[in-house]
Scaffold this motif. Structure first.
Motif, PDB file in Angstrom:
ATOM      1  N   SER A  94       0.872  -1.171   0.000  1.00  0.00           N
ATOM      2  CA  SER A  94       0.000   0.000   0.000  1.00  0.00           C
ATOM      3  C   SER A  94       0.909   1.219   0.000  1.00  0.00           C
ATOM      4  O   SER A  94       2.132   1.100   0.047  1.00  0.00           O
ATOM      5  CB  SER A  94      -0.891  -0.001   1.245  1.00  0.00           C
ATOM      6  OG  SER A  94      -0.090   0.061   2.422  1.00  0.00           O
ATOM      7  N   GLU A 154      -7.949   2.672  -0.089  1.00  0.00           N
ATOM      8  CA  GLU A 154      -7.020   2.971   1.009  1.00  0.00           C
ATOM      9  C   GLU A 154      -7.757   3.023   2.339  1.00  0.00           C
ATOM     10  O   GLU A 154      -7.245   2.557   3.371  1.00  0.00           O
ATOM     11  CB  GLU A 154      -6.310   4.292   0.742  1.00  0.00           C
ATOM     12  CG  GLU A 154      -5.315   4.241  -0.405  1.00  0.00           C
ATOM     13  CD  GLU A 154      -4.794   5.614  -0.785  1.00  0.00           C
ATOM     14  OE1 GLU A 154      -3.670   5.703  -1.292  1.00  0.00           O
ATOM     15  OE2 GLU A 154      -5.540   6.612  -0.599  1.00  0.00           O
ATOM     16  N   LEU A 184      -7.974   9.963   1.687  1.00  0.00           N
ATOM     17  CA  LEU A 184      -7.690   8.622   1.180  1.00  0.00           C
ATOM     18  C   LEU A 184      -8.797   8.221   0.207  1.00  0.00           C
ATOM     19  O   LEU A 184      -9.934   8.665   0.328  1.00  0.00           O
ATOM     20  CB  LEU A 184      -7.639   7.607   2.329  1.00  0.00           C
ATOM     21  CG  LEU A 184      -6.545   7.760   3.385  1.00  0.00           C
ATOM     22  CD1 LEU A 184      -6.548   6.543   4.308  1.00  0.00           C
ATOM     23  CD2 LEU A 184      -5.179   7.954   2.774  1.00  0.00           C
ATOM     24  N   THR A 243      -0.980   5.340   3.648  1.00  0.00           N
ATOM     25  CA  THR A 243      -1.978   4.405   4.166  1.00  0.00           C
ATOM     26  C   THR A 243      -1.401   3.571   5.295  1.00  0.00           C
ATOM     27  O   THR A 243      -2.075   3.327   6.307  1.00  0.00           O
ATOM     28  CB  THR A 243      -2.467   3.479   3.037  1.00  0.00           C
ATOM     29  OG1 THR A 243      -3.012   4.276   1.988  1.00  0.00           O
ATOM     30  CG2 THR A 243      -3.532   2.517   3.537  1.00  0.00           C
TER      31      THR A 243
END
Length: 222
Positions: A68, A155, A151, A72
């Motif tokens: 990721s 995420e 986000l 995140t």
């Protein structure tokens, strides 16, 4: 160094360039602050949690596998720290009901007078106490991650360990809950801003703590 991604900088930090960790701290300060405040933590507690999160991230940097984004990943560490803080017996009944005077959001409209800023700050205090705090945590956190920390759906789902569909449902419900109280007078981004005057102190405190950890490790190895 600003042309490098978070992942590239993390790699350089792992290679021994500790000074570059400052860039990651500065880039992610606003997001972590917003998460802590949205979780119901006070300004001071949020700063402590941010420091702990940056330290935890540094100590576990080798475990960041780039599955990721770094943003995140570190937000998830912050959420975990907020969760642990919330569930301590001394914190269970604590509710953030005051906004630190120095943490008043920075309004972009320069036409506001000082008097109006004071009034708006009091109104913001009321909004936070009577709207966000009353919204169930699962909705509050989705709203915070999507609209304040910016986000995307994937995420947010990864950060909270829920499905993307669940993120969409909670986000829509959170907006309905908040619309009347918040959107009447404020944009979501006005709610929790990590004032730049705190950024230097955060960098200094985190780097100093990391250096102490490194020095302790060196002494233990002797």
């Amino acid at each position: 160094m600003n042309q490098y991604s978070d992942t590239e900088i993390a790699g350089k930090v792992l290679d021994g360039e500790l000074a570059l960790y400052e860039i990651l701290i500065r880039r992610n300060n606003p997001f972590l602050y917003k998460i802590g405040r949205s979780y119901g933590c006070s300004h001071e507690d949020t700063q402590d949690l941010m420091q702990d999160t940056f330290i935890d991230a540094y100590l576990n940097l080798s475990k960041f596998e780039n599955r990721s984004s770094f943003k995140t990943w570190i937000i998830r560490i912050m959420i975990n720290n907020c969760y642990k803080k919330r569930n301590k017996s001394s914190y269970k009944n604590e509710v953030s009901t005051q906004i630190n005077e120095k943490a008043i959001p920075m309004f972009s409209d320069n036409s506001h007078t000082d008097t109006n800023k004071v009034i708006m700050a009091k109104e913001l205090d009321f909004v936070i106490e009577n709207a966000l705090v009353q919204i169930p945590l699962e909705y509050r956190m989705v709203f915070s991650l999507r609209k304040i920390a910016e986000l995307n759906v994937a995420e947010t789902a990864q950060s909270l360990s829920i499905s993307e569909n669940n993120v969409k449902v909670r986000f829509n419900r959170a907006k309905i809950m908040l619309r009347k109280q918040i959107e009447r007078s404020y944009t979501e981004a006005d709610l929790y801003e990590f004032n730049l005057i705190y950024c230097d102190a955060m960098v200094l405190n985190v780097i100093n703590r990391i250096k102490k950890i490194q020095n302790a490790d060196k002494r233990n190895r002797k």
